[in-house]
Structures are given as C-alpha cells and as structure tokens.
Scaffold this motif. Structure first.
Motif, PDB file in Angstrom:
ATOM      1  N   SER A   1     -18.015 -10.506 -17.877  1.00 46.41           N
ATOM      2  CA  SER A   1     -17.180  -9.039 -17.926  1.00 46.41           C
ATOM      3  C   SER A   1     -15.971  -9.128 -17.119  1.00 46.41           C
ATOM      4  O   SER A   1     -15.885  -9.619 -16.054  1.00 46.41           O
ATOM      5  CB  SER A   1     -18.319  -7.958 -17.320  1.00 46.41           C
ATOM      6  OG  SER A   1     -18.620  -8.243 -16.265  1.00 46.41           O
TER       7      SER A   1
ATOM      8  N   THR B   1     -14.958 -13.776 -28.789  1.00 44.33           N
ATOM      9  CA  THR B   1     -16.573 -13.415 -28.174  1.00 44.33           C
ATOM     10  C   THR B   1     -16.458 -12.450 -27.027  1.00 44.33           C
ATOM     11  O   THR B   1     -15.488 -12.289 -26.408  1.00 44.33           O
ATOM     12  CB  THR B   1     -16.855 -14.994 -27.370  1.00 44.33           C
ATOM     13  OG1 THR B   1     -17.195 -16.137 -28.411  1.00 44.33           O
ATOM     14  CG2 THR B   1     -18.345 -14.694 -26.699  1.00 44.33           C
TER      15      THR B   1
ATOM     16  N   PRO C   1     -18.345 -10.655 -23.669  1.00 39.46           N
ATOM     17  CA  PRO C   1     -19.528 -10.708 -22.570  1.00 39.46           C
ATOM     18  C   PRO C   1     -20.042  -8.918 -23.080  1.00 39.46           C
ATOM     19  O   PRO C   1     -19.361  -8.104 -23.224  1.00 39.46           O
ATOM     20  CB  PRO C   1     -19.186 -10.741 -21.242  1.00 39.46           C
ATOM     21  CG  PRO C   1     -17.540 -10.331 -21.461  1.00 39.46           C
ATOM     22  CD  PRO C   1     -17.172 -10.825 -22.890  1.00 39.46           C
TER      23      PRO C   1
ATOM     24  N   GLU D   1     -22.446 -14.857 -18.512  1.00 37.78           N
ATOM     25  CA  GLU D   1     -22.318 -14.895 -20.062  1.00 37.78           C
ATOM     26  C   GLU D   1     -23.386 -14.537 -20.892  1.00 37.78           C
ATOM     27  O   GLU D   1     -23.266 -14.511 -22.105  1.00 37.78           O
ATOM     28  CB  GLU D   1     -21.949 -16.442 -20.356  1.00 37.78           C
ATOM     29  CG  GLU D   1     -21.311 -16.894 -21.495  1.00 37.78           C
ATOM     30  CD  GLU D   1     -20.894 -18.184 -21.474  1.00 37.78           C
ATOM     31  OE1 GLU D   1     -20.202 -18.641 -22.336  1.00 37.78           O
ATOM     32  OE2 GLU D   1     -21.381 -18.990 -20.665  1.00 37.78           O
TER      33      GLU D   1
ATOM     34  N   SER E   1     -23.763 -12.654 -24.444  1.00 34.56           N
ATOM     35  CA  SER E   1     -22.411 -12.740 -25.056  1.00 34.56           C
ATOM     36  C   SER E   1     -22.614 -12.651 -26.521  1.00 34.56           C
ATOM     37  O   SER E   1     -23.482 -13.151 -27.043  1.00 34.56           O
ATOM     38  CB  SER E   1     -21.441 -13.752 -24.586  1.00 34.56           C
ATOM     39  OG  SER E   1     -20.999 -13.304 -23.156  1.00 34.56           O
TER      40      SER E   1
ATOM     41  N   PHE F   1     -27.223 -16.009 -25.828  1.00 35.05           N
ATOM     42  CA  PHE F   1     -25.898 -15.745 -26.357  1.00 35.05           C
ATOM     43  C   PHE F   1     -25.799 -16.420 -27.573  1.00 35.05           C
ATOM     44  O   PHE F   1     -26.292 -17.233 -28.089  1.00 35.05           O
ATOM     45  CB  PHE F   1     -25.000 -16.256 -25.136  1.00 35.05           C
ATOM     46  CG  PHE F   1     -24.719 -17.630 -25.009  1.00 35.05           C
ATOM     47  CD1 PHE F   1     -24.599 -18.378 -26.019  1.00 35.05           C
ATOM     48  CD2 PHE F   1     -24.465 -18.131 -23.665  1.00 35.05           C
ATOM     49  CE1 PHE F   1     -24.369 -19.928 -25.652  1.00 35.05           C
ATOM     50  CE2 PHE F   1     -24.468 -19.503 -23.181  1.00 35.05           C
ATOM     51  CZ  PHE F   1     -24.451 -20.530 -24.344  1.00 35.05           C
TER      52      PHE F   1
ATOM     53  N   ILE G   1     -21.867 -17.501 -29.096  1.00 31.58           N
ATOM     54  CA  ILE G   1     -20.354 -17.309 -28.727  1.00 31.58           C
ATOM     55  C   ILE G   1     -19.865 -18.423 -29.695  1.00 31.58           C
ATOM     56  O   ILE G   1     -20.272 -19.087 -30.433  1.00 31.58           O
ATOM     57  CB  ILE G   1     -20.505 -17.802 -27.185  1.00 31.58           C
ATOM     58  CG1 ILE G   1     -21.048 -19.531 -27.144  1.00 31.58           C
ATOM     59  CG2 ILE G   1     -21.122 -16.779 -26.446  1.00 31.58           C
ATOM     60  CD1 ILE G   1     -20.641 -19.765 -25.676  1.00 31.58           C
TER      61      ILE G   1
END
Length: 364
Positions: A128, A177, A179, A185, A188, A216, A218
């Motif tokens: 972030s 991508t 967050p 991460e 994300s 995630f 990504i």
C-alpha cells in the motif's frame, strides 16, 4: 532447442524480465531487466539489498542469437532504480534528489499505434502507498519519454509491471496489480485500466481476479484473440492455516473490452516455491503459448500450448530443468519470423549462485 546468455557478469545479480517487458519488431528484440549485486545471504532472492538496482535492457538484432546490453535510458523518480522499494534499501542523497524526476501526467497525447512504439511500466513497491508510472518509446527502446504518472484511481496503491494491449492510436488497456491491505502484498488483486485520450487520463475499468485474503492474484499477462476476446493469466497464491502455500496460474476472459471477467481455467496447477508469473503469447499459427518457471526441484523453465484459444492446455513442455535454486523465471516470450520462440528469463547455475539473464530459442 538452444539456450543463450543474454547478460551475465561475475558478482552481479540480474533479474525479473517480467517486471519490465519484452518487445519485438520482426527479429529485433529488446528485453528489460534489473541489475544489482549478488549476495548469497540475500534471502529468497540472492541479491544485496544495501546496494542500488539499475534498470537495464538487452537488444538482439538476430532473433535472440546474440545480445547487447545497455543501461536503460530512463529518468527514474528520486534517481533510484525501478521497483527500488522492493529490492533495494540503498538511499539517494536526500533533499532535492529525493524529488527528482517525479512522474507527471501526459501532456501531449501518446501515439500507441506508432510502428516502433514500446511502453514500460514501473513501480515503487508492491505494498500500500506504492505509486506507479510508465515510459514510452517511439524508436524501439533506444530512447524513452517519461516518467508519466499512473493515477491511484482510488486504490491503496498500484504495483505496475509491464503488460498492455493497444486498441488504437489513442486507446490502450493497462493490466496492473493493486494491494488491498495495509503494509502487505497479501490480498493484492489484478485489474485493468484504460486510456482513450493518448494517456492523458487513465481510468479504472474492472477487477480481473477475485479477492484473495489469504494469498494474492498478481502480475497479469494479457493477449487479444481474433474475435476480440481478451485473455489474462495471473500468478496466484493461497496460504493454508498451517502456513503452507500453494502457487499456480489462473486464466480469465473478457468479451466486453474488460468491463467484466469470467474465470476460464487453471492452465498450471503448481509453479513451485513462491510461485512465478505467466506470460501469454499468440503464435503465428493461432495457438497460444504460456511460459513460466517451476520453482521446486528440478528447477527450470516450462511451457504449455493451447490450440483452442485457452479452453484447454496440452502437456507441460520442459524447456530446461538445470537451475541451481528457485531464484529463476519471470519469463517473457516473443515469436520470430521463422516461427521459433524466444523465451527470456533470469536463471542461476548453482545453489546460492549469482543470477543472470538467459533465453531459450525453441520451436513449439
């Protein structure tokens, strides 16, 4: 099948072509990567985070047979390397230096349809607060304009790597991508954004992958089909309650210019420790090729082919399986005029060894 060295130097760490991009004009190919210093004790990646990372690019005039490497001629925010927050703690001089080369909005509309066009995206970090930006070239990556800012679009941050589809002289889709949680991460997600005015404004279009609270989704990799459907492959991870992580590659499709997305299938069920991003290439004969690294023993580079626009995928093709550790991959693939594929990636020869950039030349 032939393996060639793109860039290798003792004591240096070269990595992550997928973060920066690959571009081709016939048999002239350019691939981006980053260059730092090797450190066996660097953690998951054997690089020295106390030293700077420098953006590099390698050019082949002969379809990947030979390569020349130069420092990428770009101005970087704060005069730090691209993606510096993730891979280097080295600081600049502070003061005015800290705010040098700040990304700015596009003033003069970009010509995305220029025959020698290329675009490269970059980011501060993967968590972030990370800002992102991009560069454009009209001379096959010999010079770059930018950095141009990618707006936050109401998101917590943007972790941009290079993946885009040109729709017209002033229209382009960015696959990115974001967050979704503070300071990590984890969570994300991939999304697409679009400009219709040559990059002057970039607007959020839609989320591609669903929420992933314990993992995630990504690093999207896109391709447009002849019927104008768009396919996007993603690098995915899920962490179980016992902290064991699973890593794979998923595929999504959109039939309405990215407004909505449908899950299609899972071309690759396991990419090994830490996972690895995919790249999608549409071949001259209409087949699709997905390339990626496998990060468990035997470590190496692999591929799969689809003859039905991604609906099903063939058996795994092992391009090589002789790496010394998991610290490999981030592949990007283009096709030569003679039909051969050039798959570029980063690699190592022994456990704890320095990473370098290599390419595999092969016929699908």
């Amino acid at each position: 099948m032939k393996h060639v060295i793109v860039y290798k130097e003792a004591g240096r760490y070269a990595g992550w072509p997928a973060n920066y991009g690959i571009w081709s004009w016939g048999d002239e190919i350019v691939v981006g990567f980053t260059l730092g210093y090797h450190n066996t004790d660097g953690g998951f990646h054997a690089r020295d985070k106390t030293k700077p990372m420098v953006a590099m690019q390698a050019r082949s005039p002969d379809g990947g047979e030979s390569w020349e490497t130069v420092v990428t001629p770009v101005r970087t925010p704060g005069n730090r390397g691209l993606s510096a927050g993730e891979h280097s703690s080295a600081k600049n001089g502070g003061g005015e230096e800290e705010h040098a080369n700040e990304p700015v909005p596009v003033q003069e509309a970009i010509d995305f349809a220029h025959p020698d066009f290329a675009m490269m995206c970059a980011r501060e970090d993967v968590v972030s607060g990370s800002g992102s930006w991009f560069y454009v070239s009209y001379d096959r990556c010999r010079s770059w304009q930018g950095p141009y800012s990618i707006p936050m679009m109401g998101l917590l941050g943007i972790a941009a790597r290079t993946d885009y589809l040109v729709s017209g002289p002033r229209e382009c889709m960015y696959f990115l991508t974001a967050p979704t949680m503070e300071g990590t991460e984890t969570g994300s997600r991939t999304f697409c954004a679009k400009t219709e005015d040559g990059g002057k404004t970039i607007q959020f279009v839609s989320w591609i992958s669903p929420e992933a609270n314990n993992g995630f989704s990504i690093m999207p990799a896109s391709v447009r089909l002849p019927d104008n459907r768009i396919l996007v492959a993603t690098r995915d991870r899920q962490v179980a309650p016992d902290d064991r992580a699973s890593n794979w590659i998923d595929l999504y499709e959109s039939s309405n210019e990215g407004k909505t997305w449908t899950y299609l299938n899972r071309p690759v069920a396991d990419t090994g420790r830490g996972g690895n991003p995919p790249t999608l290439t549409r071949l001259l004969d209409g087949r699709l090729c997905i390339t990626y690294a496998y990060r468990d023993a035997p470590y190496g580079i692999r591929a799969k082919l689809s003859s039905d626009n991604g609906a099903t995928w063939g058996e795994e093709i092992v391009l090589r399986s002789d790496a010394g550790s998991h610290d490999i991959g981030y592949a990007r693939t283009v096709q030569r005029k003679d039909g051969a594929l050039v798959t570029a990636y980063y690699y190592n020869d022994e456990l704890g060894g320095a990473c370098y950039i290599a390419a595999t030349l092969w016929k699908p």
